[in-house]
Structures are given as structure tokens and as C-alpha cells.
Design a protein around this motif. Sequence first.
Motif, PDB file in Angstrom:
ATOM      1  N   PHE A 184      35.038  38.709  34.783  1.00  0.00           N
ATOM      2  CA  PHE A 184      35.268  38.608  34.186  1.00  0.00           C
ATOM      3  C   PHE A 184      34.265  40.024  34.027  1.00  0.00           C
ATOM      4  CE2 PHE A 184      31.436  37.623  31.066  1.00  0.00           C
ATOM      5  CZ  PHE A 184      32.302  36.786  30.166  1.00  0.00           C
ATOM      6  N   ALA A 185      33.061  40.350  34.916  1.00  0.00           N
ATOM      7  CA  ALA A 185      33.024  41.270  34.196  1.00  0.00           C
ATOM      8  C   ALA A 185      34.332  42.662  33.609  1.00  0.00           C
ATOM      9  CB  ALA A 185      31.592  41.967  34.684  1.00  0.00           C
ATOM     10  N   THR A 186      34.959  42.934  34.868  1.00  0.00           N
ATOM     11  CA  THR A 186      36.011  43.629  34.796  1.00  0.00           C
ATOM     12  C   THR A 186      36.567  43.513  33.892  1.00  0.00           C
ATOM     13  OG1 THR A 186      35.335  43.376  37.574  1.00  0.00           O
ATOM     14  CG2 THR A 186      37.421  44.741  36.422  1.00  0.00           C
ATOM     15  N   HIS A 187      37.346  42.764  33.514  1.00  0.00           N
ATOM     16  CA  HIS A 187      37.992  42.697  32.362  1.00  0.00           C
ATOM     17  C   HIS A 187      37.138  42.651  31.079  1.00  0.00           C
ATOM     18  CE1 HIS A 187      41.467  40.340  34.833  1.00  0.00           C
ATOM     19  NE2 HIS A 187      41.037  39.321  35.602  1.00  0.00           N
TER      20      HIS A 187
ATOM     21  N   TYR B 138      31.193  47.812  37.961  1.00  0.00           N
ATOM     22  CA  TYR B 138      32.245  48.018  37.270  1.00  0.00           C
ATOM     23  C   TYR B 138      33.127  48.580  37.052  1.00  0.00           C
ATOM     24  CZ  TYR B 138      30.049  43.249  37.379  1.00  0.00           C
ATOM     25  OH  TYR B 138      29.488  41.851  38.345  1.00  0.00           O
ATOM     26  N   LEU B 139      32.330  50.186  36.811  1.00  0.00           N
ATOM     27  CA  LEU B 139      32.980  51.323  36.946  1.00  0.00           C
ATOM     28  C   LEU B 139      34.075  51.518  37.595  1.00  0.00           C
ATOM     29  CD1 LEU B 139      30.536  53.676  34.582  1.00  0.00           C
ATOM     30  CD2 LEU B 139      32.360  51.971  33.669  1.00  0.00           C
TER      31      LEU B 139
ATOM     32  N   LEU C 152      25.095  40.659  28.322  1.00  0.00           N
ATOM     33  CA  LEU C 152      26.242  38.554  28.787  1.00  0.00           C
ATOM     34  C   LEU C 152      26.150  39.373  30.249  1.00  0.00           C
ATOM     35  CD1 LEU C 152      29.665  40.284  27.006  1.00  0.00           C
ATOM     36  CD2 LEU C 152      27.764  38.023  26.512  1.00  0.00           C
ATOM     37  N   MET C 153      25.402  39.792  31.050  1.00  0.00           N
ATOM     38  CA  MET C 153      25.629  39.619  32.714  1.00  0.00           C
ATOM     39  C   MET C 153      24.360  38.816  33.816  1.00  0.00           C
ATOM     40  SD  MET C 153      28.605  39.222  33.828  1.00  0.00           S
ATOM     41  CE  MET C 153      29.365  39.359  35.842  1.00  0.00           C
TER      42      MET C 153
ATOM     43  N   THR D   8      35.062  47.018  26.583  1.00  0.00           N
ATOM     44  CA  THR D   8      34.263  46.442  26.453  1.00  0.00           C
ATOM     45  C   THR D   8      33.125  47.746  26.719  1.00  0.00           C
ATOM     46  OG1 THR D   8      35.028  43.850  25.724  1.00  0.00           O
ATOM     47  CG2 THR D   8      31.993  44.782  26.466  1.00  0.00           C
ATOM     48  N   ASP D   9      31.584  47.650  25.673  1.00  0.00           N
ATOM     49  CA  ASP D   9      30.516  49.295  26.166  1.00  0.00           C
ATOM     50  C   ASP D   9      30.482  48.225  27.580  1.00  0.00           C
ATOM     51  OD1 ASP D   9      28.286  48.735  24.775  1.00  0.00           O
ATOM     52  OD2 ASP D   9      29.875  47.739  23.279  1.00  0.00           O
TER      53      ASP D   9
END
Length: 109
Positions: free
Chosen positions: A46-49, A75-76, A63-64, A55-56
Motif C-alpha cells: 500500500f505504501a509503495t503504491h 519505501y524510497l 497515513l502509515m 503521493t509525497d
Amino acid sequence: PRDWLFPGDIPGQPITRFAVARACNLARQRSGISKPITPHLLRHAFATHLLESGTDVRRIQLLMGHRSLATTSRYLKVATSTVCATASPFDLLPHLEPVQPPPSPPEYF
């Protein structure tokens, strides 16, 4: 609210993490996916997508629920190819044809 968004088997109690893991495993088996699927992997995806869709990172952090931006910045590393392929704002500008100078008047004028 009085009721749980995801109620568990016991009245008045939320769903357990074991029940969520069991549901992920059952969905994996039914879909024929061979790789493991866990709630944590779904959260990571979810975070990666989100990152890949532009999304910044600060919004993803919120959100996480990460306290530290350093946690979110992991995730970067996963989405490096997407981050590196991000277009420069200059690439989004229209490409105009060069303006041609007006033709020279004939020399006899």
C-alpha cells in the motif's frame, strides 16, 4: 463509534491479528498465489503504491502512522526506479516549435 469497524468472533471485541493473517492465507490459497501474503506485506505494498503514484512521503508517513520520517523513507529504496523515472517539471512544459525569422525582403527594395 460504539461498534468495531472489523468486529471479531467475540461480541464487542475487534478482529484479532491472527484472524486477519488467516484471512490473508486463505485468500492466497484460493487465488493460487504461491508467494506468502501477510497483513504486513499488504501494508508495505500500500505504501509503495502510494509512493509510486506520486503521493509525497510526508503524507505517506501520516497515513502509515510512522513517528519518524526515516521509517517511511525505507519505501524510497523499494521504489527507486519509480523515483528516478519521475519527470522533471520542465519535461511537462509544452515543446513549442522554434520561431522562424521572417523572410528577408528582396534585395532590390
